[in-house]
Design a protein around this motif. Structure first.
Motif, mmCIF file in Angstrom:
data_model
loop_
_atom_site.group_PDB
_atom_site.id
_atom_site.type_symbol
_atom_site.label_atom_id
_atom_site.label_comp_id
_atom_site.label_asym_id
_atom_site.label_seq_id
_atom_site.Cartn_x
_atom_site.Cartn_y
_atom_site.Cartn_z
ATOM 1 N N ASP A 92 -0.096 -4.636 8.412
ATOM 2 C CA ASP A 92 0.681 -4.376 7.491
ATOM 3 C C ASP A 92 0.411 -5.189 6.306
ATOM 4 O OD1 ASP A 92 2.553 -3.038 9.102
ATOM 5 O OD2 ASP A 92 3.677 -4.814 9.808
ATOM 6 N N ASP A 93 -0.320 -6.306 6.263
ATOM 7 C CA ASP A 93 -0.697 -7.007 4.929
ATOM 8 C C ASP A 93 -1.689 -6.196 4.227
ATOM 9 O OD1 ASP A 93 -2.671 -7.385 6.951
ATOM 10 O OD2 ASP A 93 -3.176 -9.324 6.320
ATOM 11 N N ILE A 94 -2.657 -5.452 4.782
ATOM 12 C CA ILE A 94 -3.488 -4.634 3.893
ATOM 13 C C ILE A 94 -2.620 -3.307 3.657
ATOM 14 C CG2 ILE A 94 -5.440 -3.038 4.556
ATOM 15 C CD1 ILE A 94 -6.433 -4.959 6.559
ATOM 16 N N HIS A 95 -1.739 -2.915 4.265
ATOM 17 C CA HIS A 95 -0.968 -1.879 3.501
ATOM 18 C C HIS A 95 -0.208 -2.484 2.616
ATOM 19 C CE1 HIS A 95 -0.522 0.979 7.430
ATOM 20 N NE2 HIS A 95 -1.407 1.474 6.430
ATOM 21 N N ARG A 96 0.199 -3.662 2.595
ATOM 22 C CA ARG A 96 1.223 -4.101 1.442
ATOM 23 C C ARG A 96 0.047 -4.373 0.098
ATOM 24 N NH1 ARG A 96 3.807 -7.011 5.451
ATOM 25 N NH2 ARG A 96 2.411 -8.682 5.180
ATOM 26 N N ALA A 97 -1.276 -4.728 0.400
ATOM 27 C CA ALA A 97 -2.121 -5.028 -0.621
ATOM 28 C C ALA A 97 -2.811 -3.714 -1.255
ATOM 29 C CB ALA A 97 -3.150 -6.283 0.064
ATOM 30 N N LEU A 98 -3.090 -2.725 -0.403
ATOM 31 C CA LEU A 98 -3.541 -1.653 -0.769
ATOM 32 C C LEU A 98 -2.967 -0.293 -0.915
ATOM 33 C CD1 LEU A 98 -7.047 -2.363 0.993
ATOM 34 C CD2 LEU A 98 -6.513 -3.077 -1.344
ATOM 35 N N GLY A 99 -1.773 -0.301 -0.124
ATOM 36 C CA GLY A 99 -1.235 0.999 0.047
ATOM 37 C C GLY A 99 -1.190 1.522 1.410
ATOM 38 N N ASP A 100 -0.540 2.643 1.763
ATOM 39 C CA ASP A 100 -0.411 2.850 3.158
ATOM 40 C C ASP A 100 -0.820 4.428 3.106
ATOM 41 O OD1 ASP A 100 1.781 4.324 1.819
ATOM 42 O OD2 ASP A 100 3.477 3.617 2.994
ATOM 43 N N THR A 101 -1.514 4.946 2.202
ATOM 44 C CA THR A 101 -2.246 6.240 2.080
ATOM 45 C C THR A 101 -3.418 6.111 1.452
ATOM 46 O OG1 THR A 101 -1.294 7.014 0.076
ATOM 47 C CG2 THR A 101 0.230 7.468 2.028
ATOM 48 N N LYS A 102 -4.356 6.894 1.946
ATOM 49 C CA LYS A 102 -5.660 7.284 1.490
ATOM 50 C C LYS A 102 -5.816 7.115 -0.226
ATOM 51 C CE LYS A 102 -7.934 11.144 0.927
ATOM 52 N NZ LYS A 102 -8.955 12.230 0.993
ATOM 53 N N SER A 103 -4.692 7.903 -0.693
ATOM 54 C CA SER A 103 -4.592 8.105 -2.301
ATOM 55 C C SER A 103 -4.182 6.827 -2.846
ATOM 56 C CB SER A 103 -3.750 9.112 -2.617
ATOM 57 O OG SER A 103 -3.415 9.270 -4.028
ATOM 58 N N LYS A 104 -3.182 5.977 -2.313
ATOM 59 C CA LYS A 104 -2.809 4.890 -2.951
ATOM 60 C C LYS A 104 -3.998 3.912 -2.892
ATOM 61 C CE LYS A 104 2.209 5.415 -1.510
ATOM 62 N NZ LYS A 104 3.192 5.095 -0.801
ATOM 63 N N ARG A 105 -4.481 3.820 -1.646
ATOM 64 C CA ARG A 105 -5.767 2.754 -1.451
ATOM 65 C C ARG A 105 -6.874 2.981 -2.672
ATOM 66 N NH1 ARG A 105 -4.369 3.058 3.940
ATOM 67 N NH2 ARG A 105 -5.724 5.168 4.298
ATOM 68 N N ILE A 106 -6.903 4.023 -2.716
ATOM 69 C CA ILE A 106 -8.070 4.430 -3.836
ATOM 70 C C ILE A 106 -7.660 4.052 -5.321
ATOM 71 C CG2 ILE A 106 -9.410 6.248 -4.867
ATOM 72 C CD1 ILE A 106 -9.665 7.823 -2.034
ATOM 73 N N THR A 107 -6.404 4.347 -5.378
ATOM 74 C CA THR A 107 -6.067 4.048 -6.721
ATOM 75 C C THR A 107 -5.927 2.518 -6.824
ATOM 76 O OG1 THR A 107 -4.614 6.005 -7.028
ATOM 77 C CG2 THR A 107 -3.833 4.227 -8.271
ATOM 78 N N THR A 108 -5.581 1.724 -6.085
ATOM 79 C CA THR A 108 -5.540 0.422 -6.043
ATOM 80 C C THR A 108 -6.809 -0.235 -6.172
ATOM 81 O OG1 THR A 108 -3.539 0.278 -4.634
ATOM 82 C CG2 THR A 108 -4.953 -1.827 -4.720
ATOM 83 N N LEU A 109 -7.867 0.235 -5.647
ATOM 84 C CA LEU A 109 -9.102 -0.252 -5.726
ATOM 85 C C LEU A 109 -10.008 0.039 -6.940
ATOM 86 C CD1 LEU A 109 -10.243 0.365 -1.837
ATOM 87 C CD2 LEU A 109 -9.885 -1.643 -3.154
ATOM 88 N N VAL A 110 -9.663 1.438 -7.396
ATOM 89 C CA VAL A 110 -10.223 1.816 -8.445
ATOM 90 C C VAL A 110 -9.686 1.021 -9.711
ATOM 91 C CG1 VAL A 110 -10.356 3.821 -10.013
ATOM 92 C CG2 VAL A 110 -11.035 4.132 -7.841
ATOM 93 N N SER A 111 -8.276 0.790 -9.838
ATOM 94 C CA SER A 111 -7.529 0.317 -10.640
ATOM 95 C C SER A 111 -8.092 -1.170 -10.955
ATOM 96 C CB SER A 111 -6.050 0.221 -10.790
ATOM 97 O OG SER A 111 -5.817 1.436 -10.521
ATOM 98 N N SER A 112 -8.248 -1.830 -9.764
ATOM 99 C CA SER A 112 -8.723 -3.228 -9.703
ATOM 100 C C SER A 112 -10.216 -3.413 -10.438
ATOM 101 C CB SER A 112 -8.818 -3.873 -8.489
ATOM 102 O OG SER A 112 -9.327 -5.145 -8.434
ATOM 103 N N VAL A 113 -11.040 -2.355 -10.384
ATOM 104 C CA VAL A 113 -12.262 -2.419 -10.839
ATOM 105 C C VAL A 113 -12.149 -2.080 -12.298
ATOM 106 C CG1 VAL A 113 -14.712 -1.357 -10.873
ATOM 107 C CG2 VAL A 113 -13.631 -1.607 -8.743
ATOM 108 N N ILE A 114 -11.481 -0.973 -12.664
ATOM 109 C CA ILE A 114 -11.358 -1.050 -14.228
ATOM 110 C C ILE A 114 -10.557 -2.222 -14.872
ATOM 111 C CG2 ILE A 114 -9.923 0.636 -15.733
ATOM 112 C CD1 ILE A 114 -10.698 2.798 -13.771
ATOM 113 N N TYR A 115 -9.595 -2.782 -14.154
ATOM 114 C CA TYR A 115 -8.960 -3.780 -15.056
ATOM 115 C C TYR A 115 -9.666 -5.027 -15.061
ATOM 116 C CZ TYR A 115 -5.099 -0.676 -15.489
ATOM 117 O OH TYR A 115 -4.176 0.627 -15.944
#
Length: 332
Positions: A206-229
């Motif tokens: 659950d802690d990973i889901h909360r941090a990154l998202g609970d779908t592939k799309s959400k996780r990729i968006t979270t990780l990509v956004s972190s790199v860009i920002y």
């Protein structure tokens, strides 16, 4: 002005001051006339996409050995996903998308048949050791085009060599590919593992889901956004997001990457690689012409390693069967 010169001028006007500009490339080992239409990095991308090693990626393992389903990733589809993610990051940072794409397209050319299992087998048996990222560079410098190499720019070769571990790429574009590779494989490996019945989305803590998202799309968006920002003079994620990435990587290592279900056949795959390798070391005269030519300036281990590492999964199995499996008598 040629179309290429217009593109180079547009890069100067629109890209970040940190971007690697095509007009300022350190160039190629062998100078060639400029293309009127494409920049040097666009040209490198095209050379990679049209080479034989790139085409062979379609039948090389990502995680699941020689998968029968149509929807499992191979090294080729992995490469395309890395390229898409890398270009998104490059665009967000106003860096050079063409250089980023060229590095992404070439980063896994040196992968062996049967994925990392094949890499471990060659690393064990070849006296030079084996690292796929170094073999990728050898392919574009020495092996493609009948031993001429692709004559790529120094920036593309540097990005390929530094895409996984060890030294960091000299360009930010090359550094982007290292992150895009991680973002792509961790997320598509989750999707493939779920398809294979190895895990469920709900297995992810659950802690990973909360941090990154609970779908592939959400996780990729979270990780990509972190790199860009969070990137500036270096490409990076914020500490919290990177910690969550490390946590999900650890989860995948325990749940999938060492799971007997997808990995149970790897011992057989390694045996195939080792037996083929040993056979051709003892019978170098049976190597294909382009690999026998290597013997003129390198030893037999180098030539055999180049041949075996370039095989697709199916071709390796075919060669193994041809050498070691007796054929039935067919003449009546």
């Amino acid at each position: 002005m040629t179309i290429r010169e217009q593109t180079e001028q547009l890069e100067r006007q629109t890209l970040s001051k940190r971007a690697a500009l095509a007009a300022e490339s350190q160039g190629r080992d062998v100078p060639i006339p400029e293309c009127p239409f494409r920049t040097c990095y666009q040209r490198d991308r095209d050379r990679i996409v049209h080479c034989k090693s790139f085409r062979r990626l379609k039948h090389k393992t990502q995680v699941f050995l020689a998968p029968q389903g149509d929807h499992y990733r191979t090294r080729l589809t992995h490469t395309l996903e890395v390229s898409q993610i890398a270009r998104t990051i490059a665009r967000g940072l106003r860096l050079n998308e063409d250089l980023t794409e060229a590095v992404a397209m070439g980063h896994d050319l040196g992968h062996t048949p049967f994925g990392h299992a094949g890499e471990r087998a060659l690393d064990k048996i070849c006296p030079y050791g084996y690292k796929h990222y170094l073999q990728s560079v050898r392919i574009v410098e020495c092996l493609e085009k009948d031993g001429q190499g692709l004559n790529l720019t120094k920036e593309v070769r540097d990005g390929i060599a530094c895409h996984t571990t060890g030294p960091v790429a000299k360009t930010l574009e090359g550094q982007i590919v290292r992150y895009a590779d991680r973002i792509a494989y961790i997320n598509h490996d989750i999707e493939d593992a779920i398809r294979a019945g190895v895990m469920r989305e709900s297995d992810i803590p659950d802690d990973i889901h909360r941090a990154l998202g609970d779908t592939k799309s959400k996780r990729i968006t979270t990780l990509v956004s972190s790199v860009i920002y969070n990137s500036g003079d270096e490409i990076r994620m914020d500490d919290e997001t990177f910690a969550a990435y490390q946590a999900i990587h650890k989860f995948m290592f325990e749940k999938v990457y060492t799971n007997p279900l997808p990995k149970g056949e790897e011992g057989k795959a390694q045996d195939i690689i080792i037996k083929i390798y040993e056979y051709f070391v003892s019978h170098p005269e049976e190597l294909p012409d382009e690999y026998r030519a290597i013997l003129a300036h390198d030893d037999v281990h180098r030539a055999v390693c180049d041949y075996v590492s370039g095989m697709s999964d199916y071709y390796a199995i075919h060669i193994f069967s041809k050498i070691f499996i007796p054929e039935g008598w067919s003449k009546y």
